[in-house]
Design a protein around this motif. Structure first.
Motif, PDB file in Angstrom:
ATOM      1  N   LEU A  55       3.978   9.027  14.301  1.00 16.26           N
ATOM      2  CA  LEU A  55       4.216   9.632  12.984  1.00 16.26           C
ATOM      3  C   LEU A  55       5.704   9.822  12.740  1.00 16.26           C
ATOM      4  O   LEU A  55       6.215   9.541  11.649  1.00 16.26           O
ATOM      5  CB  LEU A  55       3.484  10.976  12.889  1.00 16.26           C
ATOM      6  CG  LEU A  55       1.959  10.898  12.747  1.00 16.26           C
ATOM      7  CD1 LEU A  55       1.327  12.269  12.960  1.00 16.26           C
ATOM      8  CD2 LEU A  55       1.569  10.343  11.380  1.00 16.26           C
ATOM      9  N   THR A  56       6.414  10.305  13.763  1.00 14.95           N
ATOM     10  CA  THR A  56       7.866  10.493  13.635  1.00 14.95           C
ATOM     11  C   THR A  56       8.567   9.164  13.372  1.00 14.95           C
ATOM     12  O   THR A  56       9.413   9.054  12.473  1.00 14.95           O
ATOM     13  CB  THR A  56       8.440  11.146  14.909  1.00 14.95           C
ATOM     14  OG1 THR A  56       7.792  12.407  15.115  1.00 14.95           O
ATOM     15  CG2 THR A  56       9.929  11.368  14.781  1.00 14.95           C
ATOM     16  N   ASP A 101       1.865  13.103   5.055  1.00 14.52           N
ATOM     17  CA  ASP A 101       3.067  12.547   4.432  1.00 14.52           C
ATOM     18  C   ASP A 101       3.114  11.026   4.553  1.00 14.52           C
ATOM     19  O   ASP A 101       3.647  10.341   3.668  1.00 14.52           O
ATOM     20  CB  ASP A 101       4.335  13.132   5.070  1.00 14.52           C
ATOM     21  CG  ASP A 101       4.663  14.523   4.546  1.00 14.52           C
ATOM     22  OD1 ASP A 101       4.133  14.906   3.486  1.00 14.52           O
ATOM     23  OD2 ASP A 101       5.459  15.220   5.202  1.00 14.52           O
ATOM     24  N   VAL A 102       2.615  10.479   5.641  1.00 18.53           N
ATOM     25  CA  VAL A 102       2.686   9.031   5.837  1.00 18.53           C
ATOM     26  C   VAL A 102       1.481   8.308   5.237  1.00 18.53           C
ATOM     27  O   VAL A 102       1.471   7.078   5.138  1.00 18.53           O
ATOM     28  CB  VAL A 102       2.852   8.650   7.330  1.00 18.53           C
ATOM     29  CG1 VAL A 102       4.080   9.326   7.921  1.00 18.53           C
ATOM     30  CG2 VAL A 102       1.602   8.971   8.132  1.00 18.53           C
ATOM     31  N   LEU A 103       0.479   9.055   4.829  1.00 15.00           N
ATOM     32  CA  LEU A 103      -0.695   8.462   4.188  1.00 15.00           C
ATOM     33  C   LEU A 103      -0.341   8.083   2.759  1.00 15.00           C
ATOM     34  O   LEU A 103       0.394   8.815   2.079  1.00 15.00           O
ATOM     35  CB  LEU A 103      -1.834   9.486   4.202  1.00 15.00           C
ATOM     36  CG  LEU A 103      -3.249   9.003   3.922  1.00 15.00           C
ATOM     37  CD1 LEU A 103      -3.742   8.072   5.021  1.00 15.00           C
ATOM     38  CD2 LEU A 103      -4.181  10.207   3.808  1.00 15.00           C
ATOM     39  N   ASP A 104      -0.836   6.956   2.291  1.00 10.88           N
ATOM     40  CA  ASP A 104      -0.601   6.551   0.904  1.00 10.88           C
ATOM     41  C   ASP A 104      -1.073   7.656  -0.041  1.00 10.88           C
ATOM     42  O   ASP A 104      -2.143   8.249   0.168  1.00 10.88           O
ATOM     43  CB  ASP A 104      -1.365   5.253   0.600  1.00 10.88           C
ATOM     44  CG  ASP A 104      -1.087   4.752  -0.795  1.00 10.88           C
ATOM     45  OD1 ASP A 104      -1.802   5.178  -1.727  1.00 10.88           O
ATOM     46  OD2 ASP A 104      -0.146   3.953  -0.976  1.00 10.88           O
ATOM     47  N   ASP A 105      -0.282   7.959  -1.068  1.00 12.26           N
ATOM     48  CA  ASP A 105      -0.603   9.121  -1.909  1.00 12.26           C
ATOM     49  C   ASP A 105      -1.813   8.905  -2.820  1.00 12.26           C
ATOM     50  O   ASP A 105      -2.234   9.819  -3.515  1.00 12.26           O
ATOM     51  CB  ASP A 105       0.617   9.571  -2.723  1.00 12.26           C
ATOM     52  CG  ASP A 105       1.091   8.521  -3.713  1.00 12.26           C
ATOM     53  OD1 ASP A 105       0.474   7.444  -3.810  1.00 12.26           O
ATOM     54  OD2 ASP A 105       2.100   8.786  -4.387  1.00 12.26           O
ATOM     55  N   GLN A 106      -2.404   7.693  -2.798  1.00 13.16           N
ATOM     56  CA  GLN A 106      -3.656   7.452  -3.530  1.00 13.16           C
ATOM     57  C   GLN A 106      -4.860   7.337  -2.589  1.00 13.16           C
ATOM     58  O   GLN A 106      -5.990   7.170  -3.053  1.00 13.16           O
ATOM     59  CB  GLN A 106      -3.539   6.160  -4.350  1.00 13.16           C
ATOM     60  CG  GLN A 106      -2.458   6.185  -5.414  1.00 13.16           C
ATOM     61  CD  GLN A 106      -2.716   7.247  -6.468  1.00 13.16           C
ATOM     62  OE1 GLN A 106      -3.833   7.407  -6.956  1.00 13.16           O
ATOM     63  NE2 GLN A 106      -1.671   7.996  -6.806  1.00 13.16           N
ATOM     64  N   ALA A 107      -4.626   7.457  -1.289  1.00  9.78           N
ATOM     65  CA  ALA A 107      -5.677   7.192  -0.303  1.00  9.78           C
ATOM     66  C   ALA A 107      -6.837   8.174  -0.388  1.00  9.78           C
ATOM     67  O   ALA A 107      -7.976   7.835  -0.056  1.00  9.78           O
ATOM     68  CB  ALA A 107      -5.091   7.207   1.106  1.00  9.78           C
ATOM     69  N   LEU A 108      -6.563   9.399  -0.825  1.00 10.71           N
ATOM     70  CA  LEU A 108      -7.605  10.425  -0.842  1.00 10.71           C
ATOM     71  C   LEU A 108      -8.149  10.703  -2.237  1.00 10.71           C
ATOM     72  O   LEU A 108      -8.937  11.623  -2.423  1.00 10.71           O
ATOM     73  CB  LEU A 108      -7.073  11.733  -0.240  1.00 10.71           C
ATOM     74  CG  LEU A 108      -6.529  11.659   1.187  1.00 10.71           C
ATOM     75  CD1 LEU A 108      -6.178  13.054   1.682  1.00 10.71           C
ATOM     76  CD2 LEU A 108      -7.514  10.988   2.129  1.00 10.71           C
TER      77      LEU A 108
END
Length: 200
Positions: A55-56, A101-108
């Protein structure tokens, strides 16, 4: 009918952790609820601490490793999420936030989410409504109405109340997955007789 996939994301830092314990109980309750509705389910457990370095590096480089990408794809493809964070400084942990934060902002977008948090004292229970709920609203997810907070006292004599909250939240996830309007049990439907209250 295909099984519903429930991605369980827990950000406890120790092994074992109270966050993992709560996540396991929530996952079991959701599976029991779905089974009662005639739905099969499969749980995909994600321990965020196992991916801390990846993640880092993702935040620094903008690119996930193959292993981290697989985990992110699991969350994106899941039918619903169960998320649990320990409470740090009256909010979710930095590791928990880093994962989303690293997940696509439309994923959920449009995905039902059961919110959970743990802490040492009941005073931090508002972390659900003042930290977690806004985060998942921003991510366009659909958190169910009942969040589950577990303080240290909830693992002892207070466990009955915790189990009641877990069952209610699980029923709401089940309703969301079947596109129903969830109902909440009326606590006044079966009141304790006043004589019993006086007798302690």
């Amino acid at each position: 009918m295909n099984d519903k996939v429930i991605a369980v994301v827990t950000a406890g830092l120790t092994t074992p952790s109270s966050s993992r314990l709560l996540a396991d109980q929530l996952a079991t309750a959701v599976q029991d609820e779905l089974s009662g509705r005639g739905l099969g389910s499969r749980v995909e457990l994600i321990e965020v601490r196992d991916h801390a370095r990846d993640l880092t590096n993702n935040l620094l480089t903008g690119f996930p490793t193959a292993e981290l990408q697989k985990v992110l794809d699991t969350v994106t493809a899941a039918d619903a999420l169960v998320v649990v964070s320990p409470t740090f400084s009256a909010s979710y942990s930095g590791l928990f936030k880093m994962f989303f934060d690293v997940l696509d902002d439309q994923a959920l977008a449009g995905k039902p989410v059961l919110l959970g948090a743990t802490g040492g004292t009941e005073r931090h229970s508002l972390v659900l409504d003042f930290a977690l709920r806004p985060l998942f609203a921003y991510l366009k997810a659909l958190p169910v109405a009942t969040g589950v907070y577990a303080a240290s006292t909830d693992w002892g004599p207070g466990a009955a109340k915790l189990h009641s909250r877990i069952a209610q939240a699980a029923s709401e996830i089940g309703a969301a997955l079947q596109h129903e309007t969830p109902t909440k049990a009326d606590p006044f439907d079966n009141p304790t007789p006043f004589e019993d209250l006086l007798n302690g």
